[in-house]
Design a protein around this motif. Structure first.
Motif: not given
Length: 93
Positions: A46-47, A50-51, A53-54
């Motif tokens: 997940r992390q 998220d990274q 996608n950022a």
């Protein structure tokens, strides 16, 4: 998900109560909400997403095209659109 015979773990009174509602069927008893962990929280997946996608949103804000981002990240154009247009990150500044 593993199968466990209720007679091995539940008191007889509780089994009798459950049998009022269901007999001889398999039922799923979910974890309590406090025990639930979100997808990827243990593995770090997940992390990582998220990274990624950022980074995609930032590149889009820095004028990378959706087509170029799809090529760079090996994702479909529709997936890139979902990422860059989601949440409060939908505007180029």
């Amino acid at each position: 998900m593993k199968y466990t015979n209720a007679k091995k773990i539940l008191p007889d009174k509780l089994i009798i109560e459950i049998q009022k509602y269901v007999q001889g069927e398999t039922i799923y008893i979910p974890k309590q909400q406090k025990e639930y962990q979100h997808w990827g929280s243990l593995s770090g997946g997940r992390q990582w997403l998220d990274q990624r996608n950022a980074e995609i949103r930032q590149a889009y804000k820095n004028n990378s095209s959706i087509e170029q981002l799809a090529e760079d990240y090996f994702l479909s154009i529709e997936t890139i659109k979902k990422i860059v247009y989601s949440g409060n990150n939908s505007e180029r500044n």
